[in-house]
Design an enzyme around this catalytic site. Structure first.
Site, PDB file in Angstrom:
ATOM      1  N   LYS A 227     -59.686  61.730  56.807  1.00 38.67           N
ATOM      2  CA  LYS A 227     -59.247  62.072  55.693  1.00 38.67           C
ATOM      3  C   LYS A 227     -59.332  63.600  55.276  1.00 38.67           C
ATOM      4  CE  LYS A 227     -60.008  57.646  53.177  1.00 38.67           C
ATOM      5  NZ  LYS A 227     -58.611  57.434  52.874  1.00 38.67           N
ATOM      6  N   GLU A 261     -63.961  50.746  45.411  1.00 37.20           N
ATOM      7  CA  GLU A 261     -62.682  50.397  45.792  1.00 37.20           C
ATOM      8  C   GLU A 261     -62.839  49.416  44.318  1.00 37.20           C
ATOM      9  OE1 GLU A 261     -63.168  48.206  49.419  1.00 37.20           O
ATOM     10  OE2 GLU A 261     -61.928  49.742  50.344  1.00 37.20           O
ATOM     11  N   HIS A 285     -69.194  54.755  57.157  1.00 33.62           N
ATOM     12  CA  HIS A 285     -68.679  55.700  56.012  1.00 33.62           C
ATOM     13  C   HIS A 285     -69.493  56.313  55.487  1.00 33.62           C
ATOM     14  CE1 HIS A 285     -65.122  53.679  56.932  1.00 33.62           C
ATOM     15  NE2 HIS A 285     -64.864  52.734  55.730  1.00 33.62           N
TER      16      HIS A 285
END
Length: 534
Positions: A227, A261, A285
């Site tokens: 990202k 999320e 992550h």
């Protein structure tokens, strides 16, 4: 002018004439593209995609490859061999890929480019345990080299079920597809997460992969590292002189890392029942983001130096006793609630989920790092499903000023904050105090907010586009190394083992649409802190 003094060759004559010509006016540069790197195109190659009929391939991998082709970042001599168990001929599979690209591409597809892209895809049917299928694959790749000029360069992408990783790698080794012969092309393997289920299984998988491929050929993928804001974190820290001197325990009060999320488990209930939030997010992550925030400056901006520093951080995280895990790690599971004005079911009512499931869909933890830079600074991490919004952020909370001159004003200034938004609206926010215009002293907090979209006027690539391109170029900077995976599991595995030995909380313990269980708020409140509102 004598012959000795003048040009003696055609090249010298050409250079002499060019020197007399008026130079062309330079084309004005686009100021919005200052600082953007020019990508180089990888070598001719064949990509072998295992699990090509699966959801990951259709949603992420193939759309990423299409975008690379659309932006001319794939070589002209490129072929993709899609390997799967289902029966397809090439035309039927290409038609299915075209439909997936139209559905999942991040930009509207261009039919001419789609047609050219899918024409370079061939389908290869075979079970991963079928020796004959891999024998045929080896022969087919040799034929592709001759017909399409891929020069023996091959990228094997494992988008299959994690349980098949060792088997596929073993088959590749059996038929010699791992061999890099001088002048015969490179061979690389990309392995998706999760890489193991705990420390023992990750160590075994590393051992099985290491029997076939050398470490420099292995690319363990964590899409969060691709990202844009995550990659920019290193530039932000090590390319600016004003922040790195403050990046330590003297000035930083604590760090918060959030990966939220709004979706549930959707159709992945069976997978999530075997995984849970700790394996799905904490081990990879969250640990990766923590390591990037806390790492020391590497000696060089290259793969091994970067990964060396990340490993040092993971090794310095204080090991937790079972009592500390019970106190400093929180797990949760969402119940029914409201998300984005829609009534949603609880986790136990999701398809393929046990009505008595004790699988966590939320995890929060407090870690400390035992080194000179971060001793005494807590790192709070959290991740969960069915939270109010989709948002990922790293927040560096600085300490109060030593002497509070303005504590008697209408609103006492809050400490400075640096927040890096990973998704959505990728950017960086800096909060500081300023005087409100007018008579007297009224101090307020104001924000300086940078966003990629407005600053550069270009679309940020998807993480998979970045990572696949890096793998094709042989740049392992954003991929995890074997020892890095094992160090992360050595932190998370004791947490999983402690949970086995203790009763689960009264699940569900947070409503869908909330920010998680109350225990997560209490985790921060014990230290006199609170989670940042995103």
């Amino acid at each position: 002018m004598t012959a000795k003094d003048g040009p003696r060759t055609f090249r010298e004559l050409r250079l002499a004439l060019d020197g007399r010509r008026k130079p062309k006016e330079a084309k004005p540069a686009n100021p919005l593209r200052q600082g953007l790197r020019l990508e180089r195109v990888p070598d001719p190659c064949a990509i072998v995609l295992f699990g090509a009929t699966g959801d990951l391939a259709h949603r992420k991998v193939l759309p990423a490859l299409y975008q690379l082709r659309r932006t001319n970042l794939l070589p002209h001599e490129f072929m993709l061999v899609a390997v799967g168990r289902r029966a397809y001929d090439d035309d039927a599979f290409r038609a299915e890929i075209s439909a997936s690209l139209a559905k999942y591409s991040r930009v509207p597809v261009e039919p001419a480019i789609v047609d050219e892209f899918v024409a370079r895809i061939v389908y290869h049917q075979g079970d991963f345990g079928d020796n004959e299928a891999f024998d045929r694959l080896s022969t087919r790749l040799d034929a592709i080299d001759l017909e399409h000029g891929t020069r023996g360069n091959r990228l094997f992408y494992l988008a299959a079920q994690p349980s098949a990783f060792a088997e596929v790698v073993g088959q590749l080794g059996r038929v010699g597809l791992d061999h890099e012969v001088h002048g015969g092309g490179w061979r690389r393997v990309v392995i998706e997460k999760p890489f193991g289920r705990d420390l023992d299984s990750a160590t075994r998988l590393n051992r099985e992969v290491g029997k076939v491929f050398r470490e420099k050929q292995v690319y363990r993928i964590d899409h969060y590292l691709g990202k844009e804001t995550v990659r920019n974190l290193m530039v932000f820290r090590f390319g600016n002189g004003i922040f790195e001197p403050l990046w330590n325990r003297r000035y930083v009060d604590h760090v918060q890392i959030t990966v939220a999320e709004s979706i549930g488990v959707e159709s992945r209930g069976a997978f999530y029942e075997e995984t849970g939030a700790a394996r799905d997010f904490l081990q990879n992550h969250l640990m990766q983001l923590l390591a990037l925030v806390a790492m020391e400056p590497p000696a060089a901006f290259e793969a091994e130096a970067l990964r060396d520093e990340k490993v040092k951080v993971l090794r310095a995280i204080s090991p937790m006793t079972p009592d500390e895990i019970r106190r400093d790690v929180v797990r949760g599971q969402y119940g029914p609630g409201w998300v984005a004005a829609a009534n949603v079911a609880g986790y136990r009512s999701e398809p393929h989920v046990s009505p008595e499931s004790e699988t966590e869909t939320y995890v929060a933890a407090r870690f400390t790092i035992d080194d000179w830079r971060w001793a005494g600074v807590p790192f709070y991490v959290r991740s969960g499903k069915r939270l109010p919004k989709r948002a990922s952020e790293i927040a560096i909370q600085f300490k109060h000023v030593p002497h509070r001159l303005f504590r008697d004003t209408a609103a006492e200034p809050e400490p400075n904050l640096l927040a890096m938004r990973i998704q959505p609206d990728e950017g960086i926010l800096l909060r500081f105090s300023a005087k409100v215009p007018g008579l007297g002293i009224d101090v307020r907090n104001v924000n300086m907010d940078f966003t990629y979209g407005s600053a550069f006027s270009v679309d940020s690539p998807e993480a998979y586009e970045t990572l696949i391109l890096d793998a094709l170029l042989g740049d392992a900077s954003l991929f995890t190394r074997a020892d890095e995976v094992e160090e992360a599991w050595s932190i998370v595995t004791p947490i999983l083992e402690t949970w086995i030995d203790m009763p689960a909380p009264a699940f569900p313990n947070y409503e869908a649409g909330s920010w998680g269980p109350d225990d997560a708020d209490e985790l921060m409140a014990r230290d006199g802190r609170r989670w940042r509102r995103i």
